[in-house]
Design a protein around this motif. Sequence first.
Motif, PDB file in Angstrom:
ATOM      1  N   MET A   1      -6.628 -32.762  14.378  1.00  0.00           N
ATOM      2  CA  MET A   1      -7.472 -32.997  15.471  1.00  0.00           C
ATOM      3  C   MET A   1      -7.797 -34.127  16.641  1.00  0.00           C
ATOM      4  N   ILE A   2      -8.166 -33.758  17.602  1.00  0.00           N
ATOM      5  CA  ILE A   2      -8.201 -34.882  18.638  1.00  0.00           C
ATOM      6  C   ILE A   2      -9.719 -34.983  18.974  1.00  0.00           C
ATOM      7  N   ILE A   3     -10.495 -35.679  18.778  1.00  0.00           N
ATOM      8  CA  ILE A   3     -12.415 -36.257  18.810  1.00  0.00           C
ATOM      9  C   ILE A   3     -11.953 -37.495  19.691  1.00  0.00           C
ATOM     10  N   VAL A   4     -12.913 -37.437  20.285  1.00  0.00           N
ATOM     11  CA  VAL A   4     -13.536 -38.040  21.790  1.00  0.00           C
ATOM     12  C   VAL A   4     -15.011 -38.555  21.352  1.00  0.00           C
ATOM     13  N   THR A   5     -15.043 -39.317  21.620  1.00  0.00           N
ATOM     14  CA  THR A   5     -16.525 -40.288  21.849  1.00  0.00           C
ATOM     15  C   THR A   5     -17.242 -40.675  22.566  1.00  0.00           C
ATOM     16  N   GLY A   6     -17.882 -40.730  23.147  1.00  0.00           N
ATOM     17  CA  GLY A   6     -18.598 -41.363  24.725  1.00  0.00           C
ATOM     18  C   GLY A   6     -19.865 -41.141  24.745  1.00  0.00           C
ATOM     19  N   HIS A   7     -20.773 -42.215  26.032  1.00  0.00           N
ATOM     20  CA  HIS A   7     -21.755 -42.480  26.187  1.00  0.00           C
ATOM     21  C   HIS A   7     -22.026 -42.515  27.244  1.00  0.00           C
ATOM     22  N   VAL A   8     -23.043 -42.082  28.011  1.00  0.00           N
ATOM     23  CA  VAL A   8     -24.081 -42.767  28.967  1.00  0.00           C
ATOM     24  C   VAL A   8     -25.545 -43.162  29.120  1.00  0.00           C
ATOM     25  N   ILE A   9     -25.671 -44.200  30.156  1.00  0.00           N
ATOM     26  CA  ILE A   9     -26.773 -44.999  29.974  1.00  0.00           C
ATOM     27  C   ILE A   9     -27.932 -44.387  31.207  1.00  0.00           C
ATOM     28  N   ALA A  10     -29.188 -43.289  31.055  1.00  0.00           N
ATOM     29  CA  ALA A  10     -29.406 -42.870  31.832  1.00  0.00           C
ATOM     30  C   ALA A  10     -30.131 -44.061  32.225  1.00  0.00           C
ATOM     31  N   ARG A  55     -14.975 -33.167  18.471  1.00  0.00           N
ATOM     32  CA  ARG A  55     -13.874 -32.365  17.503  1.00  0.00           C
ATOM     33  C   ARG A  55     -13.693 -31.452  17.843  1.00  0.00           C
ATOM     34  N   TRP A  56     -12.044 -31.315  18.124  1.00  0.00           N
ATOM     35  CA  TRP A  56     -11.434 -30.191  19.111  1.00  0.00           C
ATOM     36  C   TRP A  56      -9.858 -30.354  18.352  1.00  0.00           C
ATOM     37  N   SER A  57      -9.885 -28.831  18.341  1.00  0.00           N
ATOM     38  CA  SER A  57      -8.336 -28.601  17.535  1.00  0.00           C
ATOM     39  C   SER A  57      -7.417 -29.508  18.000  1.00  0.00           C
ATOM     40  N   ASP A  58      -6.695 -29.705  19.124  1.00  0.00           N
ATOM     41  CA  ASP A  58      -5.528 -30.371  19.901  1.00  0.00           C
ATOM     42  C   ASP A  58      -6.451 -30.656  21.070  1.00  0.00           C
ATOM     43  N   MET A  59      -4.903 -30.957  21.342  1.00  0.00           N
ATOM     44  CA  MET A  59      -4.984 -31.526  22.971  1.00  0.00           C
ATOM     45  C   MET A  59      -4.773 -30.382  23.874  1.00  0.00           C
ATOM     46  N   ALA A  60      -4.411 -29.694  23.354  1.00  0.00           N
ATOM     47  CA  ALA A  60      -5.048 -28.484  25.028  1.00  0.00           C
ATOM     48  C   ALA A  60      -5.700 -27.997  24.658  1.00  0.00           C
ATOM     49  N   ALA A  61      -7.028 -27.660  24.071  1.00  0.00           N
ATOM     50  CA  ALA A  61      -8.191 -27.320  23.621  1.00  0.00           C
ATOM     51  C   ALA A  61      -8.623 -28.026  24.750  1.00  0.00           C
ATOM     52  N   LEU A  62      -8.673 -29.207  24.375  1.00  0.00           N
ATOM     53  CA  LEU A  62      -9.966 -30.033  25.247  1.00  0.00           C
ATOM     54  C   LEU A  62      -9.436 -30.430  26.300  1.00  0.00           C
ATOM     55  N   GLN A  63      -7.898 -30.691  26.598  1.00  0.00           N
ATOM     56  CA  GLN A  63      -7.596 -30.474  28.184  1.00  0.00           C
ATOM     57  C   GLN A  63      -7.715 -29.351  28.924  1.00  0.00           C
ATOM     58  N   ALA A  64      -8.381 -27.333  28.874  1.00  0.00           N
ATOM     59  CA  ALA A  64      -8.570 -26.588  29.088  1.00  0.00           C
ATOM     60  C   ALA A  64     -10.494 -26.646  28.769  1.00  0.00           C
ATOM     61  N   HIS A  65     -10.336 -27.291  28.358  1.00  0.00           N
ATOM     62  CA  HIS A  65     -12.225 -28.453  28.283  1.00  0.00           C
ATOM     63  C   HIS A  65     -12.727 -28.681  29.716  1.00  0.00           C
ATOM     64  N   PHE A  66     -11.480 -29.520  30.104  1.00  0.00           N
ATOM     65  CA  PHE A  66     -11.802 -30.686  31.379  1.00  0.00           C
ATOM     66  C   PHE A  66     -11.323 -29.834  32.780  1.00  0.00           C
ATOM     67  N   GLN A  67     -10.821 -28.656  32.436  1.00  0.00           N
ATOM     68  CA  GLN A  67     -10.724 -27.843  33.507  1.00  0.00           C
ATOM     69  C   GLN A  67     -11.768 -27.056  34.047  1.00  0.00           C
ATOM     70  N   VAL A  68     -12.229 -26.739  32.968  1.00  0.00           N
ATOM     71  CA  VAL A  68     -13.962 -25.237  32.821  1.00  0.00           C
ATOM     72  C   VAL A  68     -14.772 -25.937  33.935  1.00  0.00           C
ATOM     73  N   GLU A  69     -15.015 -24.999  34.650  1.00  0.00           N
ATOM     74  CA  GLU A  69     -16.163 -25.834  36.018  1.00  0.00           C
ATOM     75  C   GLU A  69     -17.311 -26.681  36.046  1.00  0.00           C
ATOM     76  N   ALA A  70     -17.855 -25.889  34.718  1.00  0.00           N
ATOM     77  CA  ALA A  70     -19.551 -26.408  34.040  1.00  0.00           C
ATOM     78  C   ALA A  70     -18.896 -27.437  33.598  1.00  0.00           C
ATOM     79  N   SER A  71     -17.850 -27.876  33.176  1.00  0.00           N
ATOM     80  CA  SER A  71     -17.761 -29.125  32.825  1.00  0.00           C
ATOM     81  C   SER A  71     -17.445 -30.713  33.668  1.00  0.00           C
ATOM     82  N   ARG A  72     -16.674 -29.883  34.861  1.00  0.00           N
ATOM     83  CA  ARG A  72     -17.024 -30.554  35.537  1.00  0.00           C
ATOM     84  C   ARG A  72     -18.250 -31.125  36.540  1.00  0.00           C
ATOM     85  N   ALA A  73     -19.161 -29.683  36.797  1.00  0.00           N
ATOM     86  CA  ALA A  73     -20.249 -29.513  37.411  1.00  0.00           C
ATOM     87  C   ALA A  73     -21.166 -30.990  36.230  1.00  0.00           C
ATOM     88  N   PHE A  74     -20.743 -30.702  35.239  1.00  0.00           N
ATOM     89  CA  PHE A  74     -21.853 -31.186  34.653  1.00  0.00           C
ATOM     90  C   PHE A  74     -21.535 -32.375  34.646  1.00  0.00           C
TER      91      PHE A  74
END
Length: 99
Positions: A1-10, A55-74
Motif C-alpha cells: 500500500m502506498i500512502i500519500v499525504t500533502g497540503h497546500v496553503i490557499a 491510499r494507492w494499491s501500489d507505486m505503479a498506480a500512483l505513478q500512473a496517477h501522476f501521468q494523468v493530464e488532469a492531475s498535472r493540470a490540477f
Amino acid sequence: MIIVTGHVIARPGTEAEVERLAVEHVLRSRAEPGCVSHEVSRDVQQPLRFVFTERWSDMAALQAHFQVEASRAFAQAMAGLCEGRPQMDIYQAEAVRRG
C-alpha cells in the motif's frame, strides 16, 4: 500500500476555487485504477490549509496517477492559487493486524 499525504496553503481570497478544484481532483482520482481512497479536508486551525490523504494499491498506480493530464493540470492550477510550494510525502506501508 502506498500512502500519500500533502497540503497546500490557499492565498486569501482563493479558498473557494482551491476547494472546488480539490474536490474535482479527488472525485476524479477515486475513479482511477489502484486508488484505494483519496480525500481532502481543511485544517480547522488553519482554514487556508487544505490537507490531502491518499491510499494507492501500489507505486505503479500512483505513478500512473501522476501521468494523468488532469492531475498535472490540477497541480499547475494549485501552484497559481496557493502560497509556497505544495507539500507531499509518499510512504510505503503495510497493515498491522490488531488482536
